[in-house]
Design a protein around this motif. Structure first.
Motif, mmCIF file in Angstrom:
data_model
loop_
_atom_site.group_PDB
_atom_site.id
_atom_site.type_symbol
_atom_site.label_atom_id
_atom_site.label_comp_id
_atom_site.label_asym_id
_atom_site.label_seq_id
_atom_site.Cartn_x
_atom_site.Cartn_y
_atom_site.Cartn_z
ATOM 1 N N ALA B 21 -17.643 17.581 -1.531
ATOM 2 C CA ALA B 21 -18.891 17.735 -2.011
ATOM 3 C C ALA B 21 -19.769 16.310 -1.897
ATOM 4 O O ALA B 21 -19.128 15.283 -1.942
ATOM 5 C CB ALA B 21 -18.738 18.058 -3.645
ATOM 6 N N TYR B 24 -18.190 13.720 -3.618
ATOM 7 C CA TYR B 24 -16.913 13.294 -3.385
ATOM 8 C C TYR B 24 -15.984 14.451 -3.794
ATOM 9 O O TYR B 24 -14.700 14.510 -3.408
ATOM 10 C CB TYR B 24 -16.414 11.945 -3.578
ATOM 11 C CG TYR B 24 -16.835 11.062 -2.584
ATOM 12 C CD1 TYR B 24 -16.430 10.767 -1.313
ATOM 13 C CD2 TYR B 24 -18.121 10.428 -2.748
ATOM 14 C CE1 TYR B 24 -17.243 9.980 -0.265
ATOM 15 C CE2 TYR B 24 -18.969 9.605 -1.999
ATOM 16 C CZ TYR B 24 -18.318 9.347 -0.580
ATOM 17 O OH TYR B 24 -18.993 8.519 0.264
ATOM 18 N N ASP B 25 -16.262 15.305 -4.696
ATOM 19 C CA ASP B 25 -15.393 16.245 -5.399
ATOM 20 C C ASP B 25 -16.333 17.466 -5.747
ATOM 21 O O ASP B 25 -17.188 17.239 -6.401
ATOM 22 C CB ASP B 25 -14.659 15.629 -6.294
ATOM 23 C CG ASP B 25 -13.323 16.236 -6.883
ATOM 24 O OD1 ASP B 25 -12.744 16.707 -5.871
ATOM 25 O OD2 ASP B 25 -12.996 16.236 -7.814
ATOM 26 N N PRO B 26 -15.646 18.429 -5.679
ATOM 27 C CA PRO B 26 -14.703 19.066 -4.999
ATOM 28 C C PRO B 26 -14.285 19.095 -3.595
ATOM 29 O O PRO B 26 -15.472 18.426 -2.920
ATOM 30 C CB PRO B 26 -14.518 20.605 -5.486
ATOM 31 C CG PRO B 26 -15.994 20.821 -5.754
ATOM 32 C CD PRO B 26 -16.735 19.677 -6.014
ATOM 33 N N VAL B 27 -13.176 19.533 -3.173
ATOM 34 C CA VAL B 27 -12.779 19.572 -1.782
ATOM 35 C C VAL B 27 -13.179 20.950 -1.296
ATOM 36 O O VAL B 27 -13.149 22.003 -1.883
ATOM 37 C CB VAL B 27 -11.604 19.165 -1.509
ATOM 38 C CG1 VAL B 27 -11.194 18.980 0.099
ATOM 39 C CG2 VAL B 27 -11.216 17.966 -2.151
#
Lengths: 741, 55
Positions: B21, B24-27
Motif C-alpha cells: 500500500a 507500505y502496509d498492508p501487502v
C-alpha cells in the motif's frame, strides 16, 4: 410442489451475485435483515414461463464454515428454509477458487444449479470452459451466463425449473479426505446415524466433517441435543487431530481443504478448462491498480476522487433542491390561503410542511451523494480506499475494514450511522469493533448533511464545497483520535490481522447504480416520512403549547388594535385629501412596521412560554458558553431524536408567529439576519452538531450491537461532553479574537 | 491464520507478493487469481517456498 418456486442466490463475494439479483428482480425487491443478525437480507420476485419465483440473495461467502456470520446465515438459510434450488454463481475467470463453495453445496446435498458467470471476462483472458463436461463431472447443471448483459439467463431458469422438478433425487457427494480422516469419519458415522444426531437437518457425513473442522455452531447444537455423544465424537476427533499434528503438522481443516481442492483440480483437469495464455498476464485491473494504488499517485487520486464526489453532489443537485424548496413554499402558501387561522393551520404549516420540507428538500443531495458512492462501490474502488487507508487505521488501533463502517456512516458525507454501526459486524476483534462502533457516529451522516449545508451556505457561502470537505476531514480526524483514545483506555488490547479481497475493477451497471441509490434514498425518505414527521408534530406541539397567559395575549391584542386604529385614521385623512404626502407615507410605513414588531414580540413571547422554550431557557445558562441561545437549544434537543429534526425545529422556531404571508425568507436568510448568529456561533454550532450524541435510532443500534446499554449511554455522554468542550473552545476563542462580526 | 477462514487452499498454493500500500502496509498478494491484502507482519506467518523467477 410449492406454488411459488423458492431459489437462493449463493456465491463468492464479487462473483456477480448482486448484479444477477438486480437484473432478475429489478424494482420487485425487498431489503431487510435476517432474524437476530444484522446481515442484509434481499428478496425479490420474478416470473419465468408463467411460474412465480421468489429469489433470495444470500450474503457472499467463500465457504460454509461457521467462521463468519455471513457464512452461518447462508448455511442456515439453505438448511432451514430449504429453497427449491440453490443457484451458485461462479466467477468463470476464477473457477477453481469459486468451485470450493460449490463443492460444499454438493456435500450438503443441496439441489443446485451452477451459473457460470462472467464467461466473457474469462474468454478475454483466454480461458475456455467446457460447461457441459463440468456439469457431467459434478452431476449438476452448469449454465454459462453474463449477468451484466443478461446473456444465458433464460437457459439458467430453464435449468432451475428442471432441477426444482427433480430435487428429491439429490444426494450428497462423497469426497475422500485421506486414510486418517476417512477412518475417523467411518467411525463417527454409525454413532451419528444411530443416535440421529442432527440428521433431520444435515447429512450424517457432513456432520462428521463439521466435528473434524471443529464447527462451533454444529458442536453447540450437538451438545444441546446429546452432550455425552458429542463428547465421545470430539474425543475421536481429538485423536486424529493429535496424530495429524504429530505426523504432518496440520489440522484436519487444512487436510479437508486440501482434498476439496484436490477434487476440484481433478475435475478441472479432465478437459473442463483450457487456458490459451500460459504464465502471468497483466490484466486491465492490474494496470489500473498500478496507477490508482501507486505510492504517490494513489493518495492524490483518492483525495481528488473524494473531492470530485462533493463537487458532483453539490453542483449538480442544486436545481432539484431549489425546485423542491419552491414546491414546499407553494404548499405552505396554498394552505395559508385555504385554511382559517388557528391551531390546525399552524400545525400543518409549521409542523408538517416546514418540518418535512426541511428534510425532504435535501433528498436530491442525498441521492446524488449515494449515486456517487454506488459508483465507487460497484467499480471496486472503495476496497482500494480501505487498502490505502489501512496503515492509518492500524495506527489508531482500528482495523482496515473499519473504513467501511466509517464510509457507510458518512466518511464520505451522506451516509447513515445506523447501517454504519451494523456494518461493524464484519470486524472480528471485539475491541476494534467496539472502538469502531463508538466512533462511527462522529462521521457526517446524511442527516447532518442538511444542517451543515444550511449553516455553511448561510455563513461561509463563498467557499461552500471547501468547507464541506473540511467538515469531512474534521470528522475523520476526531473519530480516529477518539478511537485511539478509547483503544488506549477503556478498550485496550491486541489488533487482529487484516485480510481483504480487492475485487477486479468493473464498469458499474446503470441498473445496479439506480437500484443502490434508490434503496438508500428510500430508506432516508422512509425515516423522514415516519419518525421525523411524528417528531416534527410533537415539537410543534411543544413549541405551541401551553401558549401565552390570557393577560399577556390581551396586552398584545390591545397594542395591535391601537395601531390599526391609527392606521385607519391615517388612511382616512389620505382618502379625504385625495393625496398621499411624504410625511403620510413615512407615518404609514412606521405604523405597519410597529404592527409587525408587535407580532414578532408576541411570537417570541409565545415560544419562550412553550414547553420547548422552557427547556431551552433552562439549558441556556450552560449553552451560552458555546454561544447557543434557547432557540438553538430546542433544535439540539430535537436532534437527539434524529439529526434531521435540527433543521425542521429551527425552521419551525423561526416561522412560528410569522404573520406576514409575503415574507418568504428561507431559514438561511432568517439565521443570517438574526443578530445572535454570526460566523463564530455558526462554527461552534457546526462542531457541536457534528460530534454530539448520536440520534436515538443509532443509540438503540449501539446498545444492540454492543450487547449492553452501558455502551450506548457511554456513547451519548462521551460524544456530548467532547462536542460541548469543543464548541465552547471555538466560541470563546473566536469571540476573544474578535471574529464574532 | 486468518487465510484459513477464506479457504484459499493450503499446501501447494502459489502466492505472489505483488506490491505494498502507499504507506507500505498492508501487502498485496495474488493467489488463485484473487488479490488479497494482508499486513506485512501477518504475511510473515505464511510458510512459503520461494520459486525461481523466470528470466
Amino acid at each position: 410442489m410449492r406454488s411459488t418456486l423458492s431459489i437462493a442466490l449463493a456465491g463468492n463475494p464479487n462473483a456477480g451475485k448482486t448484479t444477477l439479483f438486480n437484473r432478475l428482480t429489478g424494482a420487485r425487491q425487498h431489503v431487510g435483515n435476517y432474524p437476530g443478525v444484522t446481515v442484509e437480507k434481499k428478496e425479490g420476485f420474478l416470473t419465468h414461463n408463467g411460474r412465480e419465483i421468489k429469489v433470495t440473495d444470500l450474503p457472499g461467502t467463500y465457504s460454509l464454515t461457521a467462521y463468519s456470520v455471513e457464512e452461518l446465515v447462508a448455511r442456515d438459510f439453505i438448511v432451514n428454509q430449504r429453497p427449491d434450488v440453490v443457484v451458485d454463481i461462479v466467477d468463470a475467470s476464477n473457477l477453481e477458487r469459486n468451485l470450493y463453495l460449490s463443492c460444499q453445496f454438493l456435500e450438503l446435498g443441496a439441489p443446485m444449479v451452477i451459473a457460470l458467470n462472467m464467461v466473457d471476462v474469462a474468454e478475454n483472458r483466454g480461458i475456455e470452459i467446457d460447461a457441459d463436461r463440468l456439469a457431467r463431472l459434478l452431476g449438476v447443471p452448469v449454465v454459462p451466463i453474463v449477468a451484466r448483459s443478461g446473456k444465458g439467463i433464460d437457459k439458467l431458469f430453464d435449468a432451475i425449473l428442471e432441477t426444482a422438478a427433480i430435487n428429491n433425487a439429490v444426494h450428497p457427494i462423497l469426497l475422500r479426505y485421506g486414510s486418517d480422516l476417512d477412518q475417523t469419519i467411518t467411525a463417527l458415522l454409525p454413532l451419528i446415524e444411530k443416535n440421529k444426531l442432527l440428521t433431520d437437518d444435515y447429512p450424517a457425513r457432513w456432520i462428521a466433517l463439521k466435528f473434524l473442522e471443529h464447527d462451533e455452531q454444529i458442536l453447540e447444537k450437538a451438545k444441546q441435543l446429546n452432550p455425552e455423544l458429542t463428547e465421545e465424537l470430539l474425543q475421536n476427533c481429538e485423536t486424529v487431530t493429535t496424530h495429524l499434528q504429530q505426523t504432518m503438522e496440520v489440522y484436519p481443516e487444512a487436510v479437508i481443504a486440501d482434498h476439496r481442492y484436490g477434487y476440484i483440480k481433478s475435475v478441472l483437469h479432465q478437459g473442463v478448462i483450457r487456458e490459451k495464455f500460459v504464465g502471468d498476464r497483466l490484466y486491465t485491473s492490474d494496470k489500473i491498480d498500478k496507477i490508482v494504488t501507486h505510492r504517490i499517485l494513489g493518495p492524490l487520486i483518492m483525495a481528488a476522487i473524494l473531492f470530485g464526489l462533493y463537487t458532483f453532489t453539490f453542483n449538480y443537485s442544486t436545481t432539484l433542491v431549489d425546485l423542491l424548496a419552491s414546491l414546499f413554499t407553494l404548499a405552505s402558501n396554498s394552505i395559508d390561503s385555504l385554511l382559517p387561522d388557528g391551531p390546525l393551520k399552524s400545525m400543518i404549516i409549521s409542523g408538517v410542511i416546514d418540518g418535512m420540507g426541511g428534510v425532504l428538500g435535501f433528498v436530491p443531495i442525498i441521492m446524488f451523494m449515494f449515486f456517487g458512492i454506488a459508483v465507487l462501490e460497484d467499480s471496486g474502488y472503495l476496497a482500494r480506499v480501505a487498502f490505502m487507508m489501512d496503515r492509518i487505521f492500524h495506527f489508531f488501533g482500528l482495523h482496515g475494514s473499519s473504513v467501511m463502517p466509517f464510509i457507510v456512516s458518512g466518511g464520505i458525507a451522506g451516509g447513515c450511522a445506523v447501517p454504519g454501526v451494523m456494518a461493524t459486524r464484519t470486524l472480528r476483534s471485539p475491541k476494534e469493533r467496539m472502538a469502531t462502533l463508538l466512533t462511527v457516529p462522529f462521521m457526517n451522516c446524511g442527516a447532518k448533511l442538511p444542517v451543515l449545508t444550511l449553516l455553511i451556505g448561510a455563513f461561509f457561502s463563498a467557499h461552500q464545497a471547501r468547507y464541506m470537505f473540511l467538515a469531512t476531514l474534521a470528522a475523520w480526524l476526531v473519530a480516529l483520535i477518539a478511537a485511539k483514545f478509547l483503544r488506549m483506555t477503556v478498550l485496550r488490547g491486541e489488533s487482529t490481522p487484516f485480510v481483504m479481497e480487492l475485487p477486479p475493477y468493473r464498469f458499474p451497471t446503470l441498473r445496479g447504480l439506480v437500484i443502490h441509490t434508490w434503496e438508500r434514498t428510500w430508506q432516508y425518505i422512509k425515516k423522514a416520512g415516519t419518525v421525523i414527521l411524528g417528531i416534527s408534530i410533537l415539537l410543534w406541539a411543544m413549541m405551541t403549547y401551553p401558549g401565552l397567559p390570557q393577560d399577556k395575549a390581551d396586552t398584545f391584542k390591545r397594542q395591535r388594535q391601537e395601531i390599526r386604529i391609527q392606521l385607519q385614521g391615517e388612511q382616512k385623512i389620505n382618502t379625504v385629501e385625495d393625496k398621499t404626502t411624504d410625511i403620510g407615507q413615512v407615518l404609514h410605513g412606521n405604523l405597519e412596521a410597529a404592527l409587525v414588531e408587535i407580532s414578532q414580540q408576541e411570537a417570541q413571547a409565545h415560544l419562550r412560554n412553550s414547553f420547548a422554550g422552557r427547556i431551552g431557557i433552562a439549558l441556556e445558562s450552560i449553552s451560552r458558553f458555546a454561544g447557543f441561545d434557547w432557540r438553538t437549544n430546542i433544535a439540539l434537543v430535537g436532534g437527539f431524536a434524529a439529526k434531521e429534526v435540527i433543521i425542521s425545529t429551527l425552521g419551525t422556531a423561526y416561522s412560528l408567529g410569522d404573520v406576514d404571508p409575503d415574507n418568504t425568507s428561507t431559514l438561511k436568510d432568517r439565521l443570517t439576519a438574526d443578530p445572535r448568529w454570526n460566523p463564530v456561533v455558526a462554527l461552534s454550532f457546526l462542531a457541536f452538531i457534528m460530534f454530539y450524541a448520536p440520534c436515538f435510532v443509532t443509540i438503540v443500534c449501539i446498545a444492540r450491537e454492543a450487547g449492553s446499554w452501558k455502551w450506548a449511554f457511554f456513547s451519548m455522554a462521551f460524544n456530548t461532553g467532547f462536542a460541548f468542550i469543543l464548541a465552547v473552545c471555538i466560541y470563546q476563542i473566536g469571540i476573544f479574537l474578535g471574529l464574532g462580526g | 491464520m486468518t487465510l484459513r477462514a477464506m479457504k484459499k487452499g493450503t499446501t501447494g498454493t502459489i502466492i505472489q507478493v505483488e506490491s505494498r500500500a502507499p504507506l507500505y502496509d498492508p501487502v498485496r498478494l495474488r493467489l488463485q487469481g484473487q488479490i488479497l491484502t494482508l499486513h506485512g507482519s501477518e504475511a510473515g506467518h505464511i510458510e512459503m517456498i520461494y520459486m525461481q523467477e523466470e528470466a
